[in-house]
Design a protein around this motif. Structure first.
Motif, mmCIF file in Angstrom:
data_model
loop_
_atom_site.group_PDB
_atom_site.id
_atom_site.type_symbol
_atom_site.label_atom_id
_atom_site.label_comp_id
_atom_site.label_asym_id
_atom_site.label_seq_id
_atom_site.Cartn_x
_atom_site.Cartn_y
_atom_site.Cartn_z
ATOM 1 N N TRP A 1 21.876 51.598 -16.336
ATOM 2 C CA TRP A 1 21.243 50.861 -15.251
ATOM 3 C C TRP A 1 22.154 50.849 -14.032
ATOM 4 C CZ3 TRP A 1 16.324 50.044 -15.758
ATOM 5 C CH2 TRP A 1 15.782 49.932 -17.045
ATOM 6 N N PRO A 2 21.600 50.845 -12.826
ATOM 7 C CA PRO A 2 22.454 50.785 -11.619
ATOM 8 C C PRO A 2 23.359 49.560 -11.669
ATOM 9 C CG PRO A 2 20.174 51.254 -11.021
ATOM 10 C CD PRO A 2 20.169 50.902 -12.484
ATOM 11 N N GLN A 3 24.592 49.734 -11.267
ATOM 12 C CA GLN A 3 25.534 48.621 -11.286
ATOM 13 C C GLN A 3 25.028 47.460 -10.429
ATOM 14 O OE1 GLN A 3 28.191 48.411 -13.291
ATOM 15 N NE2 GLN A 3 28.344 46.288 -12.583
ATOM 16 N N GLU A 4 24.330 47.782 -9.353
ATOM 17 C CA GLU A 4 23.785 46.727 -8.490
ATOM 18 C C GLU A 4 22.782 45.872 -9.254
ATOM 19 O OE1 GLU A 4 21.230 46.228 -4.315
ATOM 20 O OE2 GLU A 4 21.617 48.222 -5.160
ATOM 21 N N TRP A 5 21.963 46.494 -10.106
ATOM 22 C CA TRP A 5 20.987 45.736 -10.891
ATOM 23 C C TRP A 5 21.675 44.847 -11.920
ATOM 24 C CZ3 TRP A 5 16.069 49.081 -12.198
ATOM 25 C CH2 TRP A 5 15.530 49.583 -11.011
ATOM 26 N N ILE A 6 22.724 45.364 -12.510
ATOM 27 C CA ILE A 6 23.476 44.566 -13.493
ATOM 28 C C ILE A 6 24.056 43.328 -12.827
ATOM 29 C CG2 ILE A 6 25.506 44.568 -14.999
ATOM 30 C CD1 ILE A 6 24.936 47.556 -15.507
ATOM 31 N N GLU A 7 24.578 43.510 -11.608
ATOM 32 C CA GLU A 7 25.123 42.370 -10.866
ATOM 33 C C GLU A 7 24.016 41.400 -10.465
ATOM 34 O OE1 GLU A 7 27.984 39.932 -8.875
ATOM 35 O OE2 GLU A 7 28.109 41.445 -10.464
ATOM 36 N N GLN A 8 22.878 41.927 -10.051
ATOM 37 C CA GLN A 8 21.751 41.057 -9.699
ATOM 38 C C GLN A 8 21.311 40.231 -10.905
ATOM 39 O OE1 GLN A 8 18.982 44.031 -8.347
ATOM 40 N NE2 GLN A 8 19.494 43.754 -6.176
ATOM 41 N N HIS A 9 21.273 40.861 -12.061
ATOM 42 C CA HIS A 9 20.880 40.157 -13.279
ATOM 43 C C HIS A 9 21.870 39.050 -13.605
ATOM 44 C CE1 HIS A 9 20.525 39.722 -17.758
ATOM 45 N NE2 HIS A 9 19.240 39.682 -17.445
ATOM 46 N N ALA A 10 23.143 39.330 -13.451
ATOM 47 C CA ALA A 10 24.175 38.331 -13.739
ATOM 48 C C ALA A 10 24.077 37.148 -12.779
ATOM 49 C CB ALA A 10 25.560 38.973 -13.650
ATOM 50 N N ARG A 11 23.842 37.435 -11.508
ATOM 51 C CA ARG A 11 23.715 36.351 -10.523
ATOM 52 C C ARG A 11 22.443 35.545 -10.760
ATOM 53 N NH1 ARG A 11 26.148 38.535 -4.691
ATOM 54 N NH2 ARG A 11 27.935 39.659 -5.588
ATOM 55 N N MET A 12 21.390 36.237 -11.142
ATOM 56 C CA MET A 12 20.120 35.578 -11.444
ATOM 57 C C MET A 12 20.309 34.552 -12.560
ATOM 58 S SD MET A 12 16.698 37.528 -12.876
ATOM 59 C CE MET A 12 16.699 38.691 -11.520
ATOM 60 N N LYS A 13 20.948 34.956 -13.632
ATOM 61 C CA LYS A 13 21.161 34.053 -14.755
ATOM 62 C C LYS A 13 22.091 32.905 -14.359
ATOM 63 C CE LYS A 13 21.719 35.591 -18.903
ATOM 64 N NZ LYS A 13 22.120 36.325 -20.121
ATOM 65 N N ALA A 14 23.128 33.219 -13.596
ATOM 66 C CA ALA A 14 24.061 32.174 -13.172
ATOM 67 C C ALA A 14 23.344 31.110 -12.344
ATOM 68 C CB ALA A 14 25.199 32.797 -12.359
ATOM 69 N N LYS A 15 22.491 31.570 -11.463
ATOM 70 C CA LYS A 15 21.765 30.659 -10.588
ATOM 71 C C LYS A 15 20.814 29.772 -11.387
ATOM 72 C CE LYS A 15 20.286 31.605 -6.029
ATOM 73 N NZ LYS A 15 19.529 32.469 -5.089
ATOM 74 N N LEU A 16 20.076 30.376 -12.287
ATOM 75 C CA LEU A 16 19.114 29.616 -13.078
ATOM 76 C C LEU A 16 19.808 28.590 -13.963
ATOM 77 C CD1 LEU A 16 16.665 32.480 -14.097
ATOM 78 C CD2 LEU A 16 16.200 30.610 -12.515
ATOM 79 N N ILE A 17 20.875 28.996 -14.622
ATOM 80 C CA ILE A 17 21.601 28.068 -15.496
ATOM 81 C C ILE A 17 22.154 26.901 -14.695
ATOM 82 C CG2 ILE A 17 23.680 27.805 -16.919
ATOM 83 C CD1 ILE A 17 23.178 30.742 -17.852
ATOM 84 N N ALA A 18 22.782 27.200 -13.550
ATOM 85 C CA ALA A 18 23.438 26.154 -12.775
ATOM 86 C C ALA A 18 22.445 25.185 -12.153
ATOM 87 C CB ALA A 18 24.305 26.790 -11.690
ATOM 88 N N PHE A 19 21.320 25.699 -11.678
ATOM 89 C CA PHE A 19 20.347 24.815 -11.068
ATOM 90 C C PHE A 19 19.606 23.969 -12.096
ATOM 91 C CE2 PHE A 19 20.335 27.081 -6.900
ATOM 92 C CZ PHE A 19 20.363 25.958 -6.086
ATOM 93 N N THR A 20 19.263 24.542 -13.222
ATOM 94 C CA THR A 20 18.442 23.821 -14.191
ATOM 95 C C THR A 20 19.257 22.994 -15.176
ATOM 96 O OG1 THR A 20 18.381 25.712 -15.709
ATOM 97 C CG2 THR A 20 16.649 25.590 -14.052
ATOM 98 N N ASP A 21 20.504 23.385 -15.425
ATOM 99 C CA ASP A 21 21.316 22.661 -16.405
ATOM 100 C C ASP A 21 22.790 22.793 -16.032
ATOM 101 O OD1 ASP A 21 22.228 21.314 -18.594
ATOM 102 O OD2 ASP A 21 21.532 22.759 -20.095
ATOM 103 N N PRO A 22 23.210 22.138 -14.938
ATOM 104 C CA PRO A 22 24.584 22.305 -14.452
ATOM 105 C C PRO A 22 25.657 21.944 -15.472
ATOM 106 C CG PRO A 22 23.488 20.453 -13.361
ATOM 107 C CD PRO A 22 22.438 21.208 -14.100
ATOM 108 N N GLY A 23 25.318 21.097 -16.428
ATOM 109 C CA GLY A 23 26.297 20.723 -17.446
ATOM 110 C C GLY A 23 26.698 21.875 -18.350
#
Length: 460
Positions: free
Chosen positions: A246-268
């Motif tokens: 997979w393009p490295q850019e997509w891998i980074e986008q996926h990682a940021r996507m998950k980080a954002k969702l986790i932090a916003f929905t369950d910061p703990g």
């Protein structure tokens, strides 16, 4: 993510709704739900998903804007098609994926349901309903089917309608296998590695051995069999793209996507997912958002300034800073980062809506600030036609300029999206009493009346 101002101030509210504008933007209508899943809007995530899935749509013979992907804030692992060509993805499913390929595989599978005619259709046309309303219709129809009581659809709550929803959304094993094969064909045509889809199904296959109450909703509504898993694995092994990275850019986008969702929905959860030694952008992103959600103002501002220094042309970092400043009560300071985010992403209607909200909240800006907000909202609505929030903000802006008749038109549009047809018709009729009959707003009001009356005549 916003406050409803959205998952915009984050309008996500976990129990009520909380805000990821920058990330997640939740519409006003969702706040009425005391519990249950809520729609999330986030430009960064949506643009990444669009980039990843466009080749799949092309392979399926569909245009790039022919399918809407809607995020649903819920820890459950689930996805489904409803209300037309709309694919609803739960955040819990995204968080369970390990790479872009697994998420793309789920999308390809759901697209297989659309192209195969396996659609879950709601009772009436959804073309003028908000995504929140479509989700509510799905839950409501499921409740009505399970109870035999049509009135149940009016009071659906996620906690009490899980069984109903599962029944309503359930596919046959034949349709599931057909969607699998269609997905693998689309992945091959798009020259994408199908291993992600195979690994995701394999990950879920162990759940078949669990008691039904412990299985994920995705497994309950998309019945798995070992034959399905084996057939998908066999197709993946035969693919000429099975070893394609997979393009490295997509891998980074996926990682940021998950980080954002986790932090916003369950910061703990952030300290457990990202240790202190992890200095990657996703880890820093998650910690900043967690600090913001926990009202650690100084740490949040310091962190986002550092990210902006590292990536000054990233509109989502500027957007997040603007959102944080609004929520921290520093509205006037939020104007500049929001303006910069719009400059960097002029085609992002959700960011324009958030910027307009800040302009309206900044009472020191005067009428010029209000007119600027109206300009941005008008432009946003040309692309984001289902936005209840944009219509509500336009009503607020025109009301402040003394044009209550125009404000009523936008309140009517908002009510239409929320399927409150009586209120929409009353507001539009009131607006017509003083509007220039040849004005754009008068035409809008007449259109609202016509559509609202047609839905009422149909009994919905």
């Amino acid at each position: 993510m916003a406050k409803t101002r959205g998952f915009s101030k984050i309008l996500i509210k976990l129990a009520l709704i909380v805000t990821i504008n920058t990330a997640l933007l939740l519409p006003q209508s969702v706040q009425a739900q005391q519990s249950g899943p809520a729609i999330i809007r986030d430009t960064e995530i949506e643009r990444a998903l669009t980039e990843w899935t466009t080749p799949i749509l092309k392979a399926g013979g569909m245009g790039p804007n022919s399918v809407n992907v809607i995020l649903v804030q819920s820890p459950q692992l689930n996805a489904f098609v409803a209300g037309g060509a709309n694919i609803f993805l739960y955040t819990g499913l995204i968080e369970r994926t390990e790479n872009p390929g697994e998420l793309i595989g789920v999308f390809a599978h759901e697209l297989g349901h659309i192209t195969g005619g396996h659609l879950i259709r709601t009772m009436d046309a959804a073309e003028r309903a908000s995504y929140e309303s479509i989700l509510g219709m799905v839950l409501g129809i499921g409740a009505a089917m399970a109870t035999g009581n049509g009135a149940a659809a009016q009071a659906v709550m996620a906690g009490s309608s899980n069984f109903a929803r599962q029944k309503f959304l359930a596919h046959s094993r034949v349709n599931e296998s057909a969607a699998d094969q269609a997905a693998m064909t689309y992945l091959d045509k798009a020259e994408m590695n199908p291993a992600g889809m195979a690994s995701f199904l394999e990950k879920l296959s162990s759940e078949e051995l669990m008691p039904r109450s412990q299985q994920s909703e995705y497994v309950r509504t998309h019945p798995l069999t070992q034959r399905r898993v084996e057939a998908t694995q066999a197709r993946a092994k035969e693919s000429p793209h099975r070893n394609k990275a997979w393009p490295q850019e997509w891998i980074e986008q996926h990682a940021r996507m998950k980080a954002k969702l986790i932090a916003f929905t369950d910061p703990g959860r952030v300290p457990w997912v990202y240790n202190d030694r992890d200095d990657s952008i996703p880890a820093r992103y998650a910690r900043i958002i967690a600090n913001y959600r926990n009202s650690n103002i100084d740490d949040a501002i310091k962190g986002i300034n550092a990210l902006i220094n590292d990536e000054p042309a990233n509109p989502y970092f500027h957007e997040l800073k603007g959102q944080m400043l609004v929520d921290f009560g520093r509205v006037e300071q939020a104007i500049a980062p929001y303006r910069r985010a719009v400059e960097l992403a002029p085609g992002a209607p959700l960011i324009r809506i958030a910027y307009a909200h800040a302009l309206l909240e900044n009472r020191s800006g005067g009428d010029d600030s209000i007119r600027n907000a109206i300009d941005n909202l008008d432009r946003a609505l040309s692309d984001e036609k289902r936005s209840s929030r944009a219509n509500r903000l336009l009503a607020t802006a025109h009301g402040r300029l003394g044009r209550e008749d125009i404000a009523k038109v936008y309140l009517a549009e908002e009510a239409l999206l929320q399927r409150n047809f009586d209120y929409a018709q009353r507001q539009a009729e009131a607006a017509l009493q003083t509007l220039d009959p040849n004005s754009r707003e008068a035409l809008k009001a007449k259109d609202v009346i016509s559509y609202a009356q047609s839905r009422k005549d149909l009994g919905n």
